[in-house]
Design a protein around this motif. Structure first.
Motif, PDB file in Angstrom:
ATOM      1  N   UNK A   1       0.845  -1.191   0.000  1.00  0.00           N
ATOM      2  CA  UNK A   1       0.000   0.000   0.000  1.00  0.00           C
ATOM      3  C   UNK A   1       0.885   1.248   0.000  1.00  0.00           C
ATOM      4  N   UNK A   2       0.534   2.291  -0.774  1.00  0.00           N
ATOM      5  CA  UNK A   2       1.340   3.504  -0.783  1.00  0.00           C
ATOM      6  C   UNK A   2       1.465   4.078   0.629  1.00  0.00           C
ATOM      7  N   UNK A   3       2.603   4.775   0.906  1.00  0.00           N
ATOM      8  CA  UNK A   3       2.801   5.329   2.240  1.00  0.00           C
ATOM      9  C   UNK A   3       2.122   6.682   2.407  1.00  0.00           C
ATOM     10  N   UNK A   4       1.343   7.085   1.435  1.00  0.00           N
ATOM     11  CA  UNK A   4       0.600   8.334   1.489  1.00  0.00           C
ATOM     12  C   UNK A   4      -0.803   8.071   0.959  1.00  0.00           C
ATOM     13  N   UNK A   5      -1.767   8.804   1.435  1.00  0.00           N
ATOM     14  CA  UNK A   5      -3.147   8.589   1.015  1.00  0.00           C
ATOM     15  C   UNK A   5      -3.331   9.027  -0.433  1.00  0.00           C
ATOM     16  N   UNK A   6      -3.779   8.113  -1.270  1.00  0.00           N
ATOM     17  CA  UNK A   6      -4.037   8.430  -2.670  1.00  0.00           C
ATOM     18  C   UNK A   6      -5.360   9.185  -2.770  1.00  0.00           C
ATOM     19  N   UNK A   7      -5.352  10.272  -3.541  1.00  0.00           N
ATOM     20  CA  UNK A   7      -6.550  11.096  -3.695  1.00  0.00           C
ATOM     21  C   UNK A   7      -6.821  11.297  -5.184  1.00  0.00           C
ATOM     22  N   UNK A   8      -7.961  10.777  -5.622  1.00  0.00           N
ATOM     23  CA  UNK A   8      -8.363  10.845  -7.026  1.00  0.00           C
ATOM     24  C   UNK A   8      -9.711  11.563  -7.093  1.00  0.00           C
ATOM     25  N   UNK A   9      -9.863  12.431  -8.093  1.00  0.00           N
ATOM     26  CA  UNK A   9     -11.139  13.105  -8.319  1.00  0.00           C
ATOM     27  C   UNK A   9     -11.791  12.534  -9.572  1.00  0.00           C
ATOM     28  N   UNK A  10     -13.067  12.204  -9.481  1.00  0.00           N
ATOM     29  CA  UNK A  10     -13.811  11.651 -10.615  1.00  0.00           C
ATOM     30  C   UNK A  10     -14.642  12.764 -11.252  1.00  0.00           C
TER      31      UNK A  10
ATOM     32  N   UNK B   1      -8.201   1.188   8.014  1.00  0.00           N
ATOM     33  CA  UNK B   1      -8.738  -0.131   7.690  1.00  0.00           C
ATOM     34  C   UNK B   1      -7.933  -0.837   6.598  1.00  0.00           C
ATOM     35  N   UNK B   2      -7.090  -0.102   5.879  1.00  0.00           N
ATOM     36  CA  UNK B   2      -6.277  -0.716   4.835  1.00  0.00           C
ATOM     37  C   UNK B   2      -6.518  -0.181   3.441  1.00  0.00           C
ATOM     38  N   UNK B   3      -7.338   0.840   3.321  1.00  0.00           N
ATOM     39  CA  UNK B   3      -7.547   1.467   2.016  1.00  0.00           C
ATOM     40  C   UNK B   3      -6.341   2.332   1.647  1.00  0.00           C
ATOM     41  N   UNK B   4      -5.979   2.322   0.371  1.00  0.00           N
ATOM     42  CA  UNK B   4      -4.873   3.151  -0.098  1.00  0.00           C
ATOM     43  C   UNK B   4      -5.285   4.612  -0.202  1.00  0.00           C
ATOM     44  N   UNK B   5      -6.579   4.863  -0.324  1.00  0.00           N
ATOM     45  CA  UNK B   5      -7.054   6.228  -0.457  1.00  0.00           C
ATOM     46  C   UNK B   5      -8.492   6.247  -0.931  1.00  0.00           C
ATOM     47  N   UNK B   6      -8.863   7.336  -1.599  1.00  0.00           N
ATOM     48  CA  UNK B   6     -10.243   7.515  -2.026  1.00  0.00           C
ATOM     49  C   UNK B   6     -10.289   8.073  -3.445  1.00  0.00           C
ATOM     50  N   UNK B   7     -11.382   7.737  -4.137  1.00  0.00           N
ATOM     51  CA  UNK B   7     -11.770   8.464  -5.340  1.00  0.00           C
ATOM     52  C   UNK B   7     -13.056   9.191  -4.989  1.00  0.00           C
ATOM     53  N   UNK B   8     -13.040  10.514  -5.121  1.00  0.00           N
ATOM     54  CA  UNK B   8     -14.179  11.323  -4.737  1.00  0.00           C
ATOM     55  C   UNK B   8     -14.899  11.843  -5.970  1.00  0.00           C
ATOM     56  N   UNK B   9     -16.222  11.639  -5.979  1.00  0.00           N
ATOM     57  CA  UNK B   9     -17.061  12.114  -7.071  1.00  0.00           C
ATOM     58  C   UNK B   9     -17.740  13.411  -6.624  1.00  0.00           C
ATOM     59  N   UNK B  10     -17.299  14.554  -7.098  1.00  0.00           N
ATOM     60  CA  UNK B  10     -17.932  15.806  -6.687  1.00  0.00           C
ATOM     61  C   UNK B  10     -19.350  15.924  -7.238  1.00  0.00           C
TER      62      UNK B  10
END
Length: 403
Positions: free
Chosen positions: A1-10, A330-339
């Motif tokens: 898992x990446x050592x930083x929270x992945x943040x993706x925008x949809x 919980x073990x998630x690498x990050x989030x993809x957020x749908x604005x």
């Protein structure tokens, strides 16, 4: 898992809420202009978002109860892959991940289009793989009926993904030799045919595009149920799930992917991103009122089972940071957020959420973010060509030795 929270925008239309185009200041009048998409993505890039996904479909828009296009929502779209390629030169670090369907699209075109994006973005391309199940979409092509069951669609999609991967590997990194003395531009021994025959797809020969900076752009796949999770494990590098923010649901969604990996005999633990729809305001009450106003304009609530396939959260930045931290634990690498609203919520994600995540210790400061290719930024290992092991130890072909 990446050592930083992945943040993706949809990114989709005027936002993910069907009534978002009616909000004052919406992007509805600019959706077919390149400047809108460039300005939107450039801001996401400048302020530290890891990647944007661009939604696409063969359908012009949602349909109403009668099966006709729903004129209350945004109808019409630009091609996501072409938009990503056009925007790429204006961006610096952000990953560009268009949605490209495999159901009615030739694998050759999928492969070469994404390779081209990887070249023009200098290694920042990704691919959100998608199937197209409806009869309306099939009718646009006229080659076969629509309404295929999920098993058939995923079986075909697995073959297409395999062929695309083979085409991406078909040129060695150093296939172009530009040997002026011998007059040879390429070394034929370093180009390989895909040579695939399956139940749905048959492809022979190599890509026309030389191997791209990442070799294989990372593949994203949505896994909202068991068969989709199995497909994602077979084909994708990054898995998107729709867990909600309830701890039990979040654990269950993550376990769905891990169980699929175990069933497939895979030792690789793929980055899993929680896929969530968000509306961001300065207070919980203001956020709730804004969502209620959107729902009233649409005539129906936008929620799971009613227009959305994932949790819809009207919230504040502080609350969102806390929830992302819980998902990360919980073990998630990050989030993809749908604005839900573009540009209102996409701007809040970039301008407010990113620095708040830095303050919370969940992300590094923008100045120290990695500027390497998208695979590296997502914590995915480099893609090694399937033909690399077959090369001579010296790295020189027989033609070069005899030349």
């Amino acid at each position: 898992m990446p050592d930083r929270t992945v943040l993706v925008t949809a990114l989709q239309g005027s936002g993910w809420h069907p009534a978002a185009w009616r909000v004052p200041g919406s992007a509805a009048a600019r959706l077919t202009g390149l400047r809108h998409w460039r300005d939107l993505i450039v801001e996401q890039d400048r302020l530290g978002i890891d990647a944007v996904t661009l939604e696409d479909s063969f359908a012009a828009g949602p349909v109403d109860a009668s099966g006709d296009l729903d004129t209350r929502t945004v109808v019409g779209r630009l091609d996501a892959l072409l938009v990503a390629s056009a925007v790429a030169p204006a961006t610096r670090s952000i990953g560009l991940v268009p949605t490209v369907s495999v159901t009615h699209t030739e694998p050759f075109h999928v492969a070469t289009g994404l390779q081209t994006l990887d070249h023009v973005s200098l290694g920042r391309a990704g691919w959100r793989i998608q199937v197209s199940p409806t009869t309306r979409e099939a009718a646009l092509f006229g080659r076969r009926p629509g309404g295929d069951d999920a098993t058939a669609l995923f079986a075909e999609a697995r073959e297409v993904a395999e062929v695309v991967s083979r085409l991406w590997d078909s040129w060695d990194d150093d296939a172009i030799i530009r040997d002026v003395a011998t007059g040879r531009f390429i070394d034929r021994d370093r180009i390989h045919g895909a040579e695939f025959v399956g139940a749905h797809v048959s492809v022979h020969g190599a890509s026309i595009v030389p191997r791209s900076p990442q070799g294989r752009p990372p593949v994203f796949s949505l896994a909202h149920r068991a068969d989709a999770a199995a497909f994602a494990v077979d084909t994708a590098d990054v898995v998107l799930v729709t867990p909600g923010f309830d701890g039990v649901q979040a654990r269950s969604a993550l376990a769905l992917v891990r169980d699929a990996e175990q069933a497939a005999g895979s030792d690789l633990r793929r980055p899993v991103l929680a896929d969530l729809a968000v509306l961001i305001a300065s207070s919980a009450a203001e956020a709730a009122d804004a969502l209620a106003a959107l729902d009233a304009a649409a005539g129906t609530p936008y929620a799971v089972g009613s227009g959305s396939d994932t949790t819809v959260l009207a919230t504040t930045v502080a609350d969102l940071v806390e929830r992302i931290g819980d998902l990360r634990a919980l073990g998630y690498a990050g989030v993809r957020l749908r604005p839900l609203r573009i540009p209102i919520d996409s701007t809040a994600i970039a301008r407010q959420l990113v620095p708040a995540l830095v303050t919370a210790g969940l992300r590094a400061d923008v100045a120290s973010r990695p500027t390497a290719d998208l695979r590296t930024r997502l914590g995915i290992a480099p893609a090694v060509s399937r033909y690399a092991a077959a090369r001579p130890v010296s790295g020189r072909s027989s033609q070069e030795v005899s030349a």
